[in-house]
Scaffold this active site. Structure first.
Site, PDB file in Angstrom:
ATOM      1  N   GLY A   8       0.731  -1.221  -0.091  1.00 11.22           N
ATOM      2  CA  GLY A   8      -0.059   0.064   0.095  1.00 11.22           C
ATOM      3  C   GLY A   8       0.983   1.237   0.104  1.00 11.22           C
ATOM      4  N   GLY A  11      -0.355   4.851  -1.101  1.00 14.85           N
ATOM      5  CA  GLY A  11      -1.119   5.969  -0.155  1.00 14.85           C
ATOM      6  C   GLY A  11      -0.630   6.995   0.421  1.00 14.85           C
ATOM      7  CD  GLN A  12      -2.654  10.939   4.722  1.00 17.43           C
ATOM      8  OE1 GLN A  12      -3.416  10.276   4.970  1.00 17.43           O
ATOM      9  NE2 GLN A  12      -2.549  12.402   5.104  1.00 17.43           N
ATOM     10  CG  ASP A  34      -0.416   1.052  -4.125  1.00 16.69           C
ATOM     11  OD1 ASP A  34      -0.278   1.559  -3.161  1.00 16.69           O
ATOM     12  OD2 ASP A  34      -1.567   0.941  -5.007  1.00 16.69           O
ATOM     13  CG  ASP A  52      -4.858  -7.737  -4.697  1.00 18.05           C
ATOM     14  OD1 ASP A  52      -4.932  -7.585  -3.652  1.00 18.05           O
ATOM     15  OD2 ASP A  52      -5.939  -8.130  -5.422  1.00 18.05           O
ATOM     16  CE1 TYR A 142      -9.730   1.969   8.315  1.00 15.40           C
ATOM     17  CE2 TYR A 142     -10.350   3.636   9.825  1.00 15.40           C
ATOM     18  CZ  TYR A 142      -9.434   3.201   9.104  1.00 15.40           C
ATOM     19  OH  TYR A 142      -7.816   3.488   9.052  1.00 15.40           O
TER      20      TYR A 142
HETATM   21  C1  AKB Z   1     -10.110   8.088   8.389  1.00 13.22           C
HETATM   22  O1  AKB Z   1     -10.501   9.250   8.571  1.00 13.22           O
HETATM   23  O2  AKB Z   1     -10.930   7.105   8.021  1.00 13.22           O
HETATM   24  C2  AKB Z   1      -8.839   7.692   8.757  1.00 13.22           C
HETATM   25  C3  AKB Z   1      -8.599   7.174  10.251  1.00 13.22           C
HETATM   26  C4  AKB Z   1      -8.859   8.159  11.281  1.00 13.22           C
HETATM   27  O3  AKB Z   1      -8.200   6.080  10.456  1.00 13.22           O
HETATM   28  N1  AKB Z   1      -7.994   8.738   8.613  1.00 13.22           N
END
Ligand code: AKB
Length: 313
Positions: A8, A11-12, A34, A52, A142
């Site tokens: 990854g 990513g940021q 990535d 992946d 998440y």
């Molecule tokens: C998000 O906003 O989903 C992330 C995090 C806080 O894990 N930046």
């Protein structure tokens, strides 16, 4: 010899982590990977593999090819995007973790970094100075995947002696690489509007306090955690980590001191509910005690750097 695979890497966090790790351990020892075909300029100073992480066979092949000893697994769907694609978010966030944990369990690699998040907390968690050990009950896909991941990390550490280390990242603020799909992303977007002299439309309400951190602090924390002696890592789920906590109006006022004509309006959307379920500040005593964590960037210092750099990049 240390050979690190960053999954990854586009990513940021990944982009800046690869740069930080290459500075410290040499370009050739840090393999960026990535799922994307296109390699970012920032990653071109060393090896790159298209990968992946959900494809276990491909992962094993890359690990064998480069004789990888450590993996930083950053591939994930963040909070806002995960709400739109819950099945895929669960699959990516969990399958990837299991593939990597099992490599360590089988003795193929020695060490893992896996990021957790403040999203592991939920609406019933104490909001201010949220302790390391408290009510969790996340209400987002998440957050559920991150909390489940934390439990699995601790399980693998205890049952199979897997050396896995983790941080509950707050919102991360950076200019080299943009965030994508998070609830804390407004705190990066606001600097682009300020530098373009545009009115900023904030998708959170003005009083929504969230824990945040400047990326340089986050990268230093990550590498320090991974380099700390094994016996000092007492927490194998994930460490609370605090940097700067602020509300949209507070960051707006800090920017306005430097850009007096800057304007903001508030138009909360579905991300407001996510933000409302998260802490507004974090107690990181354990990270400070166990491996010496200390942040260096406050709101003013971070704003100054961001305003100087966002449009240059
Ligand atoms: C998000 O906003 O989903 C992330 C995090 C806080 O894990 N930046």
């Amino acid at each position: 010899m240390k050979k690190v695979l960053v999954i990854g890497a586009g990513g940021q966090i990944g982009t800046e982590l690869v740069v930080g790790l290459r500075k410290r351990f040499g370009n050739d020892n840090i393999i960026a990977s990535d799922v994307k075909d296109e390699v970012k300029d920032a990653l071109k100073d060393g090896p790159y593999e298209k990968l992946d992480v959900m494809n276990d066979a491909d992962l094993k092949e890359v690990v064998a090819k480069h004789q990888i000893t450590e993996i930083y697994l950053l591939a994930a769907l963040l909070s806002a995007t995960a709400e739109k694609h819950p099945d895929f978010a669960w699959k990516l966030n969990m399958d990837g973790l299991f593939n990597v944990l099992n490599l360590a369990k089988d003795g193929v690699i020695e060490k893992i970094f896996w990021p957790s998040s403040i999203a592991v907390f939920g609406p019933n968690t104490p909001k201010d100075n949220t302790p390391q050990y408290t009510i969790m009950e996340p209400s987002t896909v998440y957050g559920i995947s991150k909390l489940a991941g934390e439990r699995w990390c601790e399980y693998y550490a205890k049952q199979y002696d897997v050396d896995v280390r983790s941080i509950r990242y707050p919102g991360l603020i950076s200019y080299t690489s943009l965030p994508g799909g998070g609830t804390t992303d407004y705190a990066v977007d606001i600097f682009y509007s300020a530098n373009r002299n545009e009115k900023f439309t904030c998708f959170l309400s003005e009083e929504t306090g969230l824990p945040m951190m400047y990326m340089e602090d986050a990268i230093r924390a990550t590498i320090n955690l991974m380099e700390a002696p094994k016996e000092s890592i007492k927490i194998r789920s994930s460490y609370n980590l605090a940097g700067i906590s602020f509300t949209p109006v507070e960051i707006f006022n800090a920017i306005k001191r430097v850009r007096p004509n800057f304007e903001i309006e508030y138009a909360p959307d579905f991300r407001q509910k996510i933000a409302d379920s998260w802490p507004s500040s974090i107690d990181d005593t354990h990270a400070r005690q166990d491996w010496g964590w200390e942040p260096e960037f406050d709101l003013e210092k971070m704003c100054e750097i961001m305003l100087d750099n966002v449009l240059k990049n």
